[in-house]
Design an enzyme around this catalytic site. Structure first.
Site, mmCIF file in Angstrom:
data_model
loop_
_atom_site.group_PDB
_atom_site.id
_atom_site.type_symbol
_atom_site.label_atom_id
_atom_site.label_comp_id
_atom_site.label_asym_id
_atom_site.label_seq_id
_atom_site.Cartn_x
_atom_site.Cartn_y
_atom_site.Cartn_z
ATOM 1 N N ASP A 209 49.028 -60.267 123.160
ATOM 2 C CA ASP A 209 49.812 -59.075 123.491
ATOM 3 C C ASP A 209 48.997 -57.785 123.505
ATOM 4 O O ASP A 209 49.549 -56.689 123.521
ATOM 5 C CB ASP A 209 50.999 -58.927 122.527
ATOM 6 C CG ASP A 209 50.573 -58.779 121.069
ATOM 7 O OD1 ASP A 209 49.359 -58.640 120.813
ATOM 8 O OD2 ASP A 209 51.461 -58.801 120.186
ATOM 9 N N ASP B 159 23.729 -44.422 113.002
ATOM 10 C CA ASP B 159 23.414 -45.170 114.222
ATOM 11 C C ASP B 159 22.647 -46.464 113.969
ATOM 12 O O ASP B 159 22.618 -47.343 114.832
ATOM 13 C CB ASP B 159 22.607 -44.292 115.183
ATOM 14 C CG ASP B 159 23.359 -43.049 115.608
ATOM 15 O OD1 ASP B 159 24.595 -43.131 115.747
ATOM 16 O OD2 ASP B 159 22.726 -42.001 115.791
ATOM 17 N N ASP C 72 15.291 -40.168 113.366
ATOM 18 C CA ASP C 72 13.922 -40.143 113.887
ATOM 19 C C ASP C 72 13.361 -38.732 114.014
ATOM 20 O O ASP C 72 12.177 -38.493 113.763
ATOM 21 C CB ASP C 72 13.832 -40.891 115.216
ATOM 22 C CG ASP C 72 14.823 -40.381 116.250
ATOM 23 O OD1 ASP C 72 15.616 -39.478 115.928
ATOM 24 O OD2 ASP C 72 14.808 -40.891 117.385
ATOM 25 N N ARG D 55 21.293 -37.757 94.779
ATOM 26 C CA ARG D 55 21.514 -37.987 93.343
ATOM 27 C C ARG D 55 20.418 -38.865 92.752
ATOM 28 O O ARG D 55 19.874 -38.572 91.677
ATOM 29 C CB ARG D 55 22.885 -38.635 93.136
ATOM 30 C CG ARG D 55 23.160 -39.099 91.712
ATOM 31 C CD ARG D 55 24.524 -39.789 91.638
ATOM 32 N NE ARG D 55 24.786 -40.302 90.295
ATOM 33 C CZ ARG D 55 24.427 -41.505 89.865
ATOM 34 N NH1 ARG D 55 23.744 -42.328 90.685
ATOM 35 N NH2 ARG D 55 24.722 -41.901 88.643
ATOM 36 N N ALA D 56 20.086 -39.959 93.445
ATOM 37 C CA ALA D 56 19.071 -40.886 92.937
ATOM 38 C C ALA D 56 17.701 -40.220 92.849
ATOM 39 O O ALA D 56 16.965 -40.411 91.872
ATOM 40 C CB ALA D 56 19.009 -42.118 93.832
ATOM 41 N N GLN E 146 33.508 -41.054 112.428
ATOM 42 C CA GLN E 146 32.676 -42.126 111.881
ATOM 43 C C GLN E 146 31.629 -41.610 110.893
ATOM 44 O O GLN E 146 31.071 -42.380 110.115
ATOM 45 C CB GLN E 146 31.983 -42.869 113.026
ATOM 46 C CG GLN E 146 32.953 -43.618 113.914
ATOM 47 C CD GLN E 146 32.335 -43.968 115.260
ATOM 48 O OE1 GLN E 146 31.737 -45.016 115.423
ATOM 49 N NE2 GLN E 146 32.492 -43.082 116.226
ATOM 50 N N ASP F 53 37.861 -58.349 122.230
ATOM 51 C CA ASP F 53 37.769 -59.264 123.368
ATOM 52 C C ASP F 53 36.430 -59.137 124.070
ATOM 53 O O ASP F 53 35.967 -60.085 124.711
ATOM 54 C CB ASP F 53 38.901 -58.966 124.362
ATOM 55 C CG ASP F 53 40.267 -59.184 123.741
ATOM 56 O OD1 ASP F 53 40.689 -60.348 123.634
ATOM 57 O OD2 ASP F 53 40.893 -58.185 123.341
#
Length: 320
Positions: free
Chosen positions: A214, A127, A103, A21-22, A251, A187
């Site tokens: 827990d 990434d 890349d 768009r830009a 993702q 953790d």
């Protein structure tokens, strides 16, 4: 220069549409015509071009993926295939090209420039593994998606006093794992760039349970090893219930975050202005919040440096 092309190549990333768009709106503002090249370099060679206007890009800013579609096309490394792409550009009167991708896409942009078609590369990959830039388009959105997923995983982990090894994307780069790991209170965070000790991680988990916790969450970058294999290694050193969960391609999807929309817009605008100045063979990046450029050729001899201070912070809070 009267007409430019734009394509997306390789894996899709949220924010690519904002960049398209830009580019389109900036180019039109300067009196240029814009053509979208569908399906990346494969579409370039096939001549799959469509005209882009302000009207057909304006509503795309909130959409994930890439409406120009994307494809991996390793054949473009061949000289004769590159020449076919250049011939298609000449046939359609396209003077310069903006390439959005990782890349591999940059190799294609450099090839076009060497054939006399000025090209600029924008870093489009979740990434965050491109050298000379702190940020790639889609990284922030991928982190948000992974964090949201881990928040939900924690709910079920807590209900069963269970440990989850959550695999996130990133290839050989641990940036998603580090950022998401800190944001989700993991953790342990395990990345390809740093050594790790599975026994020590198991001790951290056991210590957490002994202190009344827990659940346990380990964020594992995909470049380390398979999540099931890591879970099996972990269970050699701890008598607790554990599961592996691979977030995978989710993702890449979803509406881009504010950061991805804004940065993609800034980069797309900047790329057009570089072409207007007659510059090509460049990669646009961002360091310390400011846009920069580097010769694409320099990227191939370099390696992205992640913010490993995130790992140090997390380890200080979780280790004895």
């Amino acid at each position: 220069m009267k007409r430019i092309g734009i394509l997306t190549s390789g894996g899709d990333a949220p924010g690519m549409n904002a960049a398209i768009r830009a580019v389109t709106k900036t180019a039109i503002h300067h009196g240029l015509e814009v053509f979208g090249i569908r399906y990346g370099f494969a579409g370039l060679v096939a001549g799959d071009f469509i005209p882009l206007t302000t009207e057909n890009v304006d509503h795309k800013i909130s959409e994930g993926g890439t409406f120009l579609y994307s494809a991996r096309f390793p054949e473009f490394a061949q000289e004769e295939v590159q020449q076919k792409g250049v011939e298609q550009l000449k046939k359609h009167g396209i003077d310069a090209v903006i390439v959005i991708g990782g890349d591999g896409s940059y190799h294609g942009a450099l090839a076009l420039t060497r054939h006399g078609v000025n090209s600029v590369g924008l870093p489009g990959t979740i990434d965050n593994d491109i050298p000379y830039t702190d940020y790639t388009i889609g990284f922030d959105s991928a982190c948000r998606t992974a964090m949201d997923a881990i928040d939900k995983i924690r709910d079920t982990a807590s209900s069963h006093h269970r440990v989850f090894v959550v695999n996130v994307m990133g290839r050989e780069c641990g940036d998603i794992a580090m950022r998401v790991g800190v944001a989700s209170g993991a953790d342990a965070i395990v990345i390809p760039e740093r050594p790790y000790d599975v026994k020590e991680i198991a001790e951290t988990i056991k210590r957490g349970f002994a202190d009344g916790k827990d659940h346990g969450i380990i964020v594992l970058a995909e470049g380390v090893m398979d999540a099931e294999e890591f879970k099996d290694e972990l269970l050699k050193y701890g008598d607790f219930d554990a599961r592996a969960n691979v977030l995978a391609h989710m993702q890449r999807g979803g509406s881009p975050t504010v950061e991805d929309r804004v940065n993609a817009t800034k980069m797309g605008n900047y790329a057009v202005n570089l072409l207007l100045d007659g510059k090509g063979g460049l990669a646009v990046g961002m360091e310390n919040g400011k846009l920069n450029t580097h010769d694409i050729l320099d990227l191939f001899d370099s390696k992205h440096q992640g913010d490993f201070s995130l790992l140090d912070v997390n380890e200080e809070m979780t280790k004895d």
